[in-house]
Design a protein around this motif. Sequence first.
Motif, PDB file in Angstrom:
ATOM      1  N   MET A   1      -4.827  28.054   4.676  1.00 52.36           N
ATOM      2  CA  MET A   1      -4.834  26.805   4.314  1.00 52.36           C
ATOM      3  C   MET A   1      -6.234  26.229   3.899  1.00 52.36           C
ATOM      4  SD  MET A   1      -3.253  23.402   6.070  1.00 52.36           S
ATOM      5  CE  MET A   1      -3.993  21.590   5.599  1.00 52.36           C
ATOM      6  N   GLY A   2      -6.507  25.917   2.706  1.00 51.76           N
ATOM      7  CA  GLY A   2      -7.891  25.212   2.535  1.00 51.76           C
ATOM      8  C   GLY A   2      -8.261  23.801   3.169  1.00 51.76           C
ATOM      9  N   LEU A   3      -9.124  23.264   2.672  1.00 49.12           N
ATOM     10  CA  LEU A   3      -9.604  22.033   3.165  1.00 49.12           C
ATOM     11  C   LEU A   3      -8.503  20.941   2.650  1.00 49.12           C
ATOM     12  CD1 LEU A   3     -13.382  21.987   2.676  1.00 49.12           C
ATOM     13  CD2 LEU A   3     -12.364  22.029   4.698  1.00 49.12           C
ATOM     14  N   PRO A   4      -8.363  19.812   3.704  1.00 49.82           N
ATOM     15  CA  PRO A   4      -7.416  18.977   3.379  1.00 49.82           C
ATOM     16  C   PRO A   4      -8.030  17.979   2.348  1.00 49.82           C
ATOM     17  CG  PRO A   4      -7.400  18.890   5.819  1.00 49.82           C
ATOM     18  CD  PRO A   4      -8.480  19.943   5.248  1.00 49.82           C
ATOM     19  N   ASP A   5      -7.136  17.411   1.405  1.00 42.43           N
ATOM     20  CA  ASP A   5      -7.715  16.549   0.302  1.00 42.43           C
ATOM     21  C   ASP A   5      -6.668  15.025   0.694  1.00 42.43           C
ATOM     22  OD1 ASP A   5      -8.024  14.705  -1.676  1.00 42.43           O
ATOM     23  OD2 ASP A   5      -7.961  16.292  -3.162  1.00 42.43           O
ATOM     24  N   GLU A   6      -7.537  14.112   0.962  1.00 44.74           N
ATOM     25  CA  GLU A   6      -6.549  12.980   1.533  1.00 44.74           C
ATOM     26  C   GLU A   6      -6.049  12.058   0.286  1.00 44.74           C
ATOM     27  OE1 GLU A   6      -5.752  12.410   4.572  1.00 44.74           O
ATOM     28  OE2 GLU A   6      -7.100  13.220   5.739  1.00 44.74           O
ATOM     29  N   GLY A   7      -6.408  12.589  -0.832  1.00 47.41           N
ATOM     30  CA  GLY A   7      -5.829  12.059  -2.079  1.00 47.41           C
ATOM     31  C   GLY A   7      -5.996  10.759  -2.488  1.00 47.41           C
ATOM     32  N   GLN A   8      -5.166   9.747  -2.914  1.00 47.67           N
ATOM     33  CA  GLN A   8      -5.456   8.292  -3.261  1.00 47.67           C
ATOM     34  C   GLN A   8      -4.468   7.435  -2.438  1.00 47.67           C
ATOM     35  OE1 GLN A   8      -4.891   7.559  -7.422  1.00 47.67           O
ATOM     36  NE2 GLN A   8      -6.667   9.138  -8.026  1.00 47.67           N
ATOM     37  N   VAL A   9      -5.139   6.221  -2.195  1.00 50.62           N
ATOM     38  CA  VAL A   9      -4.419   5.366  -1.559  1.00 50.62           C
ATOM     39  C   VAL A   9      -4.341   4.098  -2.531  1.00 50.62           C
ATOM     40  CG1 VAL A   9      -4.515   3.289   0.169  1.00 50.62           C
ATOM     41  CG2 VAL A   9      -5.222   5.449   0.652  1.00 50.62           C
ATOM     42  N   SER A  10      -3.215   3.666  -2.799  1.00 53.34           N
ATOM     43  CA  SER A  10      -2.868   2.543  -3.941  1.00 53.34           C
ATOM     44  C   SER A  10      -2.757   1.510  -3.047  1.00 53.34           C
ATOM     45  CB  SER A  10      -1.860   2.990  -4.904  1.00 53.34           C
ATOM     46  OG  SER A  10      -2.162   4.089  -5.339  1.00 53.34           O
ATOM     47  N   VAL A  11      -3.250   0.203  -3.583  1.00 57.26           N
ATOM     48  CA  VAL A  11      -3.121  -1.065  -2.914  1.00 57.26           C
ATOM     49  C   VAL A  11      -2.611  -2.135  -4.337  1.00 57.26           C
ATOM     50  CG1 VAL A  11      -4.552  -0.509  -1.036  1.00 57.26           C
ATOM     51  CG2 VAL A  11      -5.479  -1.827  -2.939  1.00 57.26           C
ATOM     52  N   SER A  12      -1.847  -2.959  -3.799  1.00 60.11           N
ATOM     53  CA  SER A  12      -1.354  -4.160  -4.449  1.00 60.11           C
ATOM     54  C   SER A  12      -1.903  -5.362  -3.960  1.00 60.11           C
ATOM     55  CB  SER A  12       0.476  -3.920  -4.852  1.00 60.11           C
ATOM     56  OG  SER A  12       0.539  -3.129  -5.416  1.00 60.11           O
ATOM     57  N   LEU A  13      -2.261  -6.379  -4.848  1.00 66.10           N
ATOM     58  CA  LEU A  13      -3.048  -7.719  -4.377  1.00 66.10           C
ATOM     59  C   LEU A  13      -2.421  -8.834  -5.462  1.00 66.10           C
ATOM     60  CD1 LEU A  13      -6.567  -6.472  -4.323  1.00 66.10           C
ATOM     61  CD2 LEU A  13      -5.230  -6.573  -2.287  1.00 66.10           C
ATOM     62  N   ILE A  14      -2.459 -10.050  -4.768  1.00 65.21           N
ATOM     63  CA  ILE A  14      -2.229 -10.956  -5.361  1.00 65.21           C
ATOM     64  C   ILE A  14      -3.640 -11.494  -5.815  1.00 65.21           C
ATOM     65  CG2 ILE A  14      -1.868 -13.675  -5.354  1.00 65.21           C
ATOM     66  CD1 ILE A  14       0.277 -12.961  -3.040  1.00 65.21           C
ATOM     67  N   PHE A  15      -4.212 -11.366  -7.234  1.00 68.21           N
ATOM     68  CA  PHE A  15      -5.409 -11.769  -7.838  1.00 68.21           C
ATOM     69  C   PHE A  15      -5.815 -13.080  -7.312  1.00 68.21           C
ATOM     70  CE2 PHE A  15      -8.451 -12.376 -11.438  1.00 68.21           C
ATOM     71  CZ  PHE A  15      -9.240 -11.620 -10.773  1.00 68.21           C
ATOM     72  N   LEU A  16      -7.050 -12.738  -6.471  1.00 68.00           N
ATOM     73  CA  LEU A  16      -7.770 -13.909  -5.895  1.00 68.00           C
ATOM     74  C   LEU A  16      -9.299 -13.903  -6.372  1.00 68.00           C
ATOM     75  CD1 LEU A  16      -6.339 -14.195  -2.356  1.00 68.00           C
ATOM     76  CD2 LEU A  16      -5.687 -15.506  -4.477  1.00 68.00           C
ATOM     77  N   PRO A  17      -9.916 -13.958  -7.724  1.00 68.29           N
ATOM     78  CA  PRO A  17     -11.191 -13.959  -8.047  1.00 68.29           C
ATOM     79  C   PRO A  17     -12.203 -14.372  -7.462  1.00 68.29           C
ATOM     80  CG  PRO A  17     -10.135 -15.452  -9.615  1.00 68.29           C
ATOM     81  CD  PRO A  17      -9.102 -14.987  -8.578  1.00 68.29           C
ATOM     82  N   LYS A  18     -12.192 -15.318  -6.436  1.00 65.66           N
ATOM     83  CA  LYS A  18     -13.265 -15.835  -5.733  1.00 65.66           C
ATOM     84  C   LYS A  18     -13.050 -15.287  -4.317  1.00 65.66           C
ATOM     85  CE  LYS A  18     -13.233 -20.028  -8.027  1.00 65.66           C
ATOM     86  NZ  LYS A  18     -13.026 -21.514  -8.096  1.00 65.66           N
ATOM     87  N   ASP A  19     -12.096 -14.107  -3.811  1.00 69.37           N
ATOM     88  CA  ASP A  19     -12.094 -13.635  -2.575  1.00 69.37           C
ATOM     89  C   ASP A  19     -13.077 -12.970  -2.399  1.00 69.37           C
ATOM     90  OD1 ASP A  19     -10.776 -13.065   0.018  1.00 69.37           O
ATOM     91  OD2 ASP A  19     -10.554 -11.260  -1.057  1.00 69.37           O
ATOM     92  N   ALA A  20     -13.909 -12.789  -1.294  1.00 71.14           N
ATOM     93  CA  ALA A  20     -15.032 -11.946  -0.956  1.00 71.14           C
ATOM     94  C   ALA A  20     -14.548 -10.438  -1.062  1.00 71.14           C
ATOM     95  CB  ALA A  20     -15.866 -12.420   0.209  1.00 71.14           C
ATOM     96  N   GLY A  21     -13.486 -10.084  -0.462  1.00 65.18           N
ATOM     97  CA  GLY A  21     -13.254  -8.580  -0.335  1.00 65.18           C
ATOM     98  C   GLY A  21     -12.699  -8.286  -1.627  1.00 65.18           C
ATOM     99  N   GLN A  22     -12.044  -9.047  -2.600  1.00 67.71           N
ATOM    100  CA  GLN A  22     -11.771  -8.392  -3.975  1.00 67.71           C
ATOM    101  C   GLN A  22     -12.952  -8.401  -4.485  1.00 67.71           C
ATOM    102  OE1 GLN A  22      -8.304 -10.321  -5.812  1.00 67.71           O
ATOM    103  NE2 GLN A  22      -7.207 -10.284  -4.149  1.00 67.71           N
TER     104      GLN A  22
ATOM    105  N   PHE B   1       0.725  -1.357   0.047  1.00 68.98           N
ATOM    106  CA  PHE B   1       0.018   0.111   0.115  1.00 68.98           C
ATOM    107  C   PHE B   1       1.000   1.221   0.038  1.00 68.98           C
ATOM    108  CE2 PHE B   1       0.832  -1.016   4.164  1.00 68.98           C
ATOM    109  CZ  PHE B   1       1.055   0.636   4.879  1.00 68.98           C
ATOM    110  N   SER B   2       0.105   2.363  -0.536  1.00 68.14           N
ATOM    111  CA  SER B   2       1.292   3.628  -0.394  1.00 68.14           C
ATOM    112  C   SER B   2      -0.010   4.795  -0.580  1.00 68.14           C
ATOM    113  CB  SER B   2       2.023   3.677  -1.638  1.00 68.14           C
ATOM    114  OG  SER B   2       1.285   3.482  -2.870  1.00 68.14           O
TER     115      SER B   2
END
Length: 140
Positions: free
Chosen positions: A55-76, A30-31
Amino acid sequence: MATGINTAKTKLEINTSGSTYVQVKGFTDFSGMGGGSAAVIDTTDFDSDAKEKAMGLPDEGQVSVSLIFLPKDAGQAAMRAARNTRAATKFRVTLSDGTKYEFTAYVLTFERGGNQDEVVKATSNLEVTGAMTETVAAGV
């Protein structure tokens, strides 16, 4: 000597309904957490000796995640569904020491790819909307 927080046992979870979170299996990287920025508002007027800013409102931007692809995983599967429905979805990242990061995000991408002699992997970019909450584990 500082030992830091070991990344082993870090978990990514996605909210599937109410207070129910499902672990996203295959989570490897993650990053971007806390990497956003805020707008700069010009507050200069004729009495100013130099540019003045707020200073204006903070923008939290984007979180990038990497995964081992598991097509049957409920979370993915829940991540792919959130992308397809364009729904703002709650996520939680829990570090091995128990520190938690909770945020709501849009799943912008869920890309699959692979290389010779490796498993199929997936990457996903999550666009954070609103504030990210950090809960530092007790005793840290």
